[in-house]
Design an enzyme around this catalytic site. Structure first.
Site, PDB file in Angstrom:
ATOM      1  CG  ASP A 148      55.694 -46.154-127.766  1.00  0.00           C
ATOM      2  OD1 ASP A 148      55.362 -45.090-128.347  1.00  0.00           O
ATOM      3  OD2 ASP A 148      54.868 -46.862-127.154  1.00  0.00           O
ATOM      4  CD  GLU A 191      49.812 -44.729-129.377  1.00  0.00           C
ATOM      5  OE1 GLU A 191      48.604 -44.620-129.612  1.00  0.00           O
ATOM      6  OE2 GLU A 191      50.476 -45.725-129.744  1.00  0.00           O
TER       7      GLU A 191
HETATM    8 ZN    ZN Z   1      50.671 -44.916-133.262  1.00  0.00          ZN
END
Ligand code: ZN
Ligand code: NAG
Ligand code: NAG
Length: 254
Positions: free
Chosen positions: A119, A184
């Site tokens: 992501d 993340e």
């Molecule tokens: Zn990263």
């Protein structure tokens, strides 16, 4: 830059590789650079922005692409459902699945688990980008694109390293596992619970974790061998329902 990332990955895996093998591997990597950059271009094109709930389908596609690539290489791949995300509005939406993959299960070898994420943070040309953030652009040999260095190329470098060993019919010196997530950049929602739930299965034989999502030294990829971790605190402050003048309701007149 891609070559450097692959080399960093290669040397971490190749502690048992003899010089001849490294020579073959580096030759193979050099002759496939264009393919590696093309794959990175396709990954950067996916607007896998985990902070924008409207991009959740792009993020799901990114996780699928990652899983498909690993499956095509003959890995044992699971797309792990990690449940729902609660939105401030009270609605819920599915969290992107986590990719868990494995190459090799030789009990005489160590097992290395590579962590990465696919992501990205938001990016718009108007934010001040010199180029279209989702169109990987080569300027003087440097590749610019949202998520290129953080963290799509490092993830691909590990995948392509395994692929290079396979293409040359070389035995991997370690068993390799992958944990690749898609949240993340917004706090890895759902990852902790997933890790704990797989403690006695997927993670049971893991000897080493490689977090391939850290700083680069002098623009070169680095293998980080220690991190201090994070410590989060949440403070919740409750107040009155409407404005109250300090001199009239509590407080002090100054
Ligand atoms: Zn990263
Ligand atoms: C990406 O940028 C190049 C020029 O740098 C352009 O030729 C190409 O059409 C662009 N691709 C997309 C998908 O916008
Ligand atoms: C995970 O398993 C290890 C043993 O393999 C054990 O020492 C550890 O306490 C377990 N952790 C959790 C959170 O279950």
């Amino acid at each position: 830059m891609m070559r450097l990332v692959l080399f960093a990955a290669l040397f971490a895996l190749g502690s048992r590789a003899v010089p001849f093998e490294l020579d073959e591997l580096t030759k193979y990597i050099d002759s496939h650079t264009e393919e590696y950059v093309q794959t990175l271009r396709e990954w950067v094109e996916v607007e896998s922005d985990s902070s924008d709930v409207l991009k959740r389908s792009d993020l799901a596609r990114m996780m699928d692409m990652t899983a498909e690539k690993l499956k095509a290489m003959g890995g044992t791949v699971e797309l792990v459902d990690i449940g729902l995300q609660d939105l401030p509005s009270g609605e819920t939406i599915p969290l992107p699945k986590v990719v868990a993959a494995q190459f090799g299960s030789d009990p005489t070898k160590h097992t290395v688990c590579v962590y990465g994420h696919v992501d990205v943070q938001p990016a718009k040309k108007e934010d001040g980008w010199a180029t279209d953030p989702y169109n990987l652009t080569d300027i003087n040999g440097n590749l610019y694109g949202r998520g290129a260095s953080d963290n799509k190329a490092p993830v691909l470098a590990w995948i392509h390293t395994v692929e290079a060993y396979q293409a040359l019919d070389m035995d991997l010196p370690v068993n390799v596992k992958f944990i690749i997530e898609g949240m993340e950049e917004t706090g890895s929602n759902g990852l902790d619970a997933m890790i704990v739930s797989k403690n006695d299965t997927f993670f049971a034989d893991v000897d080493y974790i490689i977090i391939s999502d850290c700083g680069w030294l002098s623009r070169r990829p680095a293998i980080t061998y220690g991190t201090r971790g994070n410590c989060y605190f949440f403070a919740e402050v409750e107040g009155p329902k409407q404005d109250l003048h300090s001199g009239v309701y509590g407080g002090t007149v100054i």
